[in-house]
Design an enzyme around this catalytic site. Structure first.
Site, PDB file in Angstrom:
ATOM      1  N   GLU A 263      70.708 -51.593 -10.064  1.00  0.00           N
ATOM      2  CA  GLU A 263      69.260 -51.680 -10.292  1.00  0.00           C
ATOM      3  C   GLU A 263      68.494 -50.893  -9.235  1.00  0.00           C
ATOM      4  O   GLU A 263      67.530 -50.200  -9.544  1.00  0.00           O
ATOM      5  CB  GLU A 263      68.782 -53.142 -10.291  1.00  0.00           C
ATOM      6  CG  GLU A 263      69.344 -54.000 -11.416  1.00  0.00           C
ATOM      7  CD  GLU A 263      68.836 -53.654 -12.810  1.00  0.00           C
ATOM      8  OE1 GLU A 263      68.025 -52.728 -12.956  1.00  0.00           O
ATOM      9  OE2 GLU A 263      69.293 -54.304 -13.768  1.00  0.00           O
ATOM     10  N   ASP A 396      76.765 -49.638 -21.652  1.00  0.00           N
ATOM     11  CA  ASP A 396      75.823 -48.611 -22.125  1.00  0.00           C
ATOM     12  C   ASP A 396      75.652 -47.336 -21.288  1.00  0.00           C
ATOM     13  O   ASP A 396      76.059 -46.239 -21.678  1.00  0.00           O
ATOM     14  CB  ASP A 396      74.451 -49.246 -22.409  1.00  0.00           C
ATOM     15  CG  ASP A 396      73.931 -50.165 -21.299  1.00  0.00           C
ATOM     16  OD1 ASP A 396      74.542 -50.196 -20.222  1.00  0.00           O
ATOM     17  OD2 ASP A 396      72.906 -50.841 -21.521  1.00  0.00           O
ATOM     18  N   GLU A 530      64.567 -49.407 -25.398  1.00  0.00           N
ATOM     19  CA  GLU A 530      65.631 -48.589 -26.010  1.00  0.00           C
ATOM     20  C   GLU A 530      65.294 -48.037 -27.394  1.00  0.00           C
ATOM     21  O   GLU A 530      65.658 -46.899 -27.718  1.00  0.00           O
ATOM     22  CB  GLU A 530      66.946 -49.387 -26.066  1.00  0.00           C
ATOM     23  CG  GLU A 530      67.577 -49.653 -24.701  1.00  0.00           C
ATOM     24  CD  GLU A 530      66.906 -50.769 -23.915  1.00  0.00           C
ATOM     25  OE1 GLU A 530      66.149 -51.556 -24.531  1.00  0.00           O
ATOM     26  OE2 GLU A 530      67.120 -50.853 -22.687  1.00  0.00           O
ATOM     27  N   THR A 616      68.672 -43.367 -16.607  1.00  0.00           N
ATOM     28  CA  THR A 616      68.696 -44.469 -17.575  1.00  0.00           C
ATOM     29  C   THR A 616      67.461 -45.348 -17.475  1.00  0.00           C
ATOM     30  O   THR A 616      67.217 -46.187 -18.330  1.00  0.00           O
ATOM     31  CB  THR A 616      69.986 -45.301 -17.425  1.00  0.00           C
ATOM     32  OG1 THR A 616      70.099 -46.172 -18.542  1.00  0.00           O
ATOM     33  CG2 THR A 616      69.978 -46.124 -16.135  1.00  0.00           C
TER      34      THR A 616
HETATM   35  C1  DMJ Z   1      66.669 -50.581 -18.093  1.00  0.00           C
HETATM   36  O1  DMJ Z   1      66.564 -51.100 -16.812  1.00  0.00           O
HETATM   37  C2  DMJ Z   1      67.672 -49.461 -18.130  1.00  0.00           C
HETATM   38  O2  DMJ Z   1      67.425 -48.708 -19.240  1.00  0.00           O
HETATM   39  C3  DMJ Z   1      69.087 -49.937 -18.146  1.00  0.00           C
HETATM   40  O3  DMJ Z   1      70.012 -48.900 -18.336  1.00  0.00           O
HETATM   41  C4  DMJ Z   1      69.337 -50.990 -19.180  1.00  0.00           C
HETATM   42  N1  DMJ Z   1      68.152 -51.427 -19.806  1.00  0.00           N
HETATM   43  C5  DMJ Z   1      67.006 -51.714 -19.037  1.00  0.00           C
HETATM   44  C6  DMJ Z   1      65.798 -52.029 -19.899  1.00  0.00           C
HETATM   45  O4  DMJ Z   1      66.086 -52.664 -21.066  1.00  0.00           O
END
Ligand code: DMJ
Length: 638
Positions: A263, A396, A530, A616
């Site tokens: 995170e 993911d 997403e 991401t």
């Molecule tokens: C985000 O913090 C990022 O996209 C992570 O990869 C997974 N999903 C959360 C939000 O849903």
């Protein structure tokens, strides 16, 4: 000899000077004068030796211990031309020195020691005269001084590196008035909660209903950092400057807190790096590098696979208690590559690059059941945990970063592309199915069995397939673009089949159910990005107006059902007509959801995908074209 004054304690440890009978041979009771003289000489030489050892050795080792790793200036300087010898880092005096200079030097040192001791005694006496509060205040001042010094040291400018091609940092203003209006509305969405988390006390996460923040006194400011680049992209430059000022003055990572490495990497380091590239403000780069240094101890495991969590102060790492067999998580240790490559690029220090390449090499060597990557890997043994595979939670962004590593390298990192292609082929074979109603979905693999359930998180994969279409193996670009469109359609259905027109956390394709959540604890929507992310990628690659239409539907539903007095909140049940709120505005709502919506209603020349790769957490990082990445002299890239 003034030894007792200088050595009040150790002097007492010396054996009593007994020149009596028991110390000498029995056949003679007394000593000759010459013998006494020799003995006295030996004794005084011994005392001088003890004296020197007691004072000099502990002093130098104390300095070394205190400054270890901070400064190399205290490593003893050795000048062999002057008769000194270097023995394991210590300077040995003696050979080749002239006797006279030696004695002078000894005398000088003795005087210095005496003076230092007298000074210390005086200071101690003075201290004792002061009150407890005064002493405490003095200690605090000293402490502050040290902290300031360390801060100054941490803020040292980094070596200049050529900036990659920063194309497309513009307003992206659409000509169509209807689209412009929608885009302005999204900007207003952003500004609505701004008051709640703006400086001077931004805290970590906004509670928009209560108008409070979680972690009001936190020096970390999760939301303000995560949301920073969206401010810049939306052209909210005054607000951006305000946030920058807070970051400059307050953002501080020397906290005794345990954080998630993943995170912190995607939200903080990604956010700071993107803010740096967009604005050119050095402070963001410096903060990103400071923070990255504090994550490095997490990699101190027997395999080099990092722990999930690390204490920013102590550097102690550990894994989540719930993870299978003490494992690290694929989506966590596999989602560091983009940021770490940029860190090595910006600092010229290969350490970051080497860490992520080590992870990749280790994964390459491992057997994969059915060609699939399990979600769990034990960092002590290097063995897989449970054989669960997911393109949603726990898996993911590992797949996403394989593709994006290739794109970010200007398509030169072919090893990453191959790993992505292999993984996607196995996923298509084992996890992707069509429902009875004709909806393409991505299920989850659990110990040899396919669970026909798809998470909201998995919906990002539509965009990923479209992004990876160009350059795919056997020229299957059309196939992957189509697969992306099918996933986008399924995820849109998961929204459309709810009462609030917002997507549930997970939905099933089983027992007559299609794209609908069954369990109560899967019916919530926490402002996740997403589905909108996939709409945006599909829009960029196809310009099919339905993606803007679907994006607008979602924006309206968010406005209608998630907006509360101080911002936007998650809702607990998307099938209930009277929403109840969780009263949390996740930082990714501003970093991702609103950014993707804003880009969906902007021109494509704002952050073109040929030049920027979004991490991401939707933080754009520039492509590092080969010529810029291979900095001469940087071993990381050889
Ligand atoms: C985000 O913090 C990022 O996209 C992570 O990869 C997974 N999903 C959360 C939000 O849903």
């Amino acid at each position: 000899m003034t030894t007792p004054a200088l050595l009040p304690l150790s002097g007492r440890r010396l054996p009593p000077l007994n020149l009596g009978a028991s110390a000498f041979p029995h056949h003679r009771a007394t000593l000759r004068l010459s013998e006494k003289f020799i003995l006295l000489l030996i004794l005084s030489a011994f005392i001088t030796l003890c004296f020197g050892a007691f004072f000099f050795l502990p002093d130098s080792s104390k300095h070394k211990r205190f400054d270890l790793g901070l400064e190399d200036v205290l490593i003893p300087h050795v000048d062999t031309s002057k008769g000194g010898k270097n023995l394991g880092g210590f300077l040995i005096h003696g050979q080749g020195h002239d006797e006279h200079r030696h004695r002078e030097e000894e005398e000088r040192l003795r005087n210095k020691i005496r003076a230092d001791h007298e000074k210390a005694l005086e200071e101690a006496k003075e201290k004792l005269k002061k009150s407890r509060d005064e002493i405490q205040a003095e200690i605090q001042t000293e402490k502050n001084k040290v902290v300031q010094e360390l801060k100054k040291k941490d803020s040292k400018p980094l070596p200049p590196v050529p900036l990659p091609n920063l194309i497309g940092i513009n307003s992206g203003e659409p000509a169509d008035p209807d689209i412009r209006e929608k885009r302005n509305k999204i900007k207003e969405f952003y500004l609505n909660p701004w008051e709640g988390f703006r400086a001077p006390n931004p805290g970590n996460t906004l509670r928009p209903k209560n108008k409070k923040v979680i972690g009001r006194n936190s020096q970390m400011g999760a939301t303000i950092v995560d949301a920073l680049d969206t401010l810049y992209i939306m052209g909210l430059h005054d607000e951006f400057r305000e946030a920058q000022e807070w970051i400059d003055k307050n953002l501080d990572f020397s906290v005794n807190s345990e954080v998630s490495v993943f995170e912190v990497n995607i939200r903080f380091i990604g956010g700071l790096l993107a803010a740096y590239y967009l604005s050119g403000q050095e402070v963001f780069k410096i903060k990103a590098v400071q923070l990255a240094g504090k994550l490095l101890p997490a990699f101190n495991t027997p395999t080099g696979i990092p722990w999930a969590m690390v204490n920013l102060k102590s550097g102690v790492g550990r894994n989540w208690g719930w993870a299978s067999a003490g494992s690290s998580i694929l989506a966590e240790f596999g989602t560091l590559h983009m940021e770490f490559v940029h860190l090595s690029y910006l600092t010229g220090d290969p350490v970051y690059y080497n860490k992520v390449m080590h992870i990749r090499k280790l994964l390459q060597k491992m057997d994969r059941p059915n060609g699939l990557y399990p979600n769990y890997l034990n960092p002590r043994t290097g063995r897989w945990g449970q054989h669960h595979t997911s393109v949603g939670g726990l898996g993911d962004s590992f797949y996403e970063y394989l593709l994006k590593a290739w794109l970010m390298s200007d398509k030169t990192d072919t090893e990453a592309r191959k790993m992505y292609d292999d993984a996607i082929e196995a996923i298509e074979k084992h996890l992707i199915r069509k429902s009875n109603g004709g909806l393409t979905f991505i299920g989850e693999w659990k110990n040899g069995h396919l669970e026909r359930k798809m998470g909201h998180l998995t919906c990002f994969a539509g965009g990923m397939f479209a992004l990876g279409a160009d350059g795919s193996r056997d020229d299957k670009a059309g196939h992957y673009l189509q697969l992306g469109a099918e996933i986008a359609h399924t995820c849109h259905e998961s929204y459309d089949r709810t009462t609030l027109k917002l997507g549930p956390e997970a939905f099933k394709f089983d027992g007559g159910v299609e794209a609908v959540a069954v369990r109560q604890n899967e019916k919530y929507y926490i402002l996740r990005p997403e589905v909108i992310e996939t709409y945006w990628y599909m829009w960029r690659f196809t310009h099919d107006p339905k993606y803007r239409q679907w994006g607008w539907e979602a924006a309206q539903a968010i406005d209608k059902y998630c907006r509360v007095s101080g911002g936007f909140s998650g809702v607990k049940d998307v099938y209930s007509s009277s929403p109840t709120y969780d009263d949390v505005q996740q930082s990714f709502f501003l970093a991702e959801t609103l950014k993707y919506l804003y880009l969906l209603f902007s021109n494509d020349d704002l952050l073109p995908l040929d030049n920027w790769v979004f991490n991401t957490e939707a933080h754009p990082l520039p492509v590092l074209h080969l010529a810029n990445t291979t900095l001469s002299g940087n071993p990381a890239y050889r």
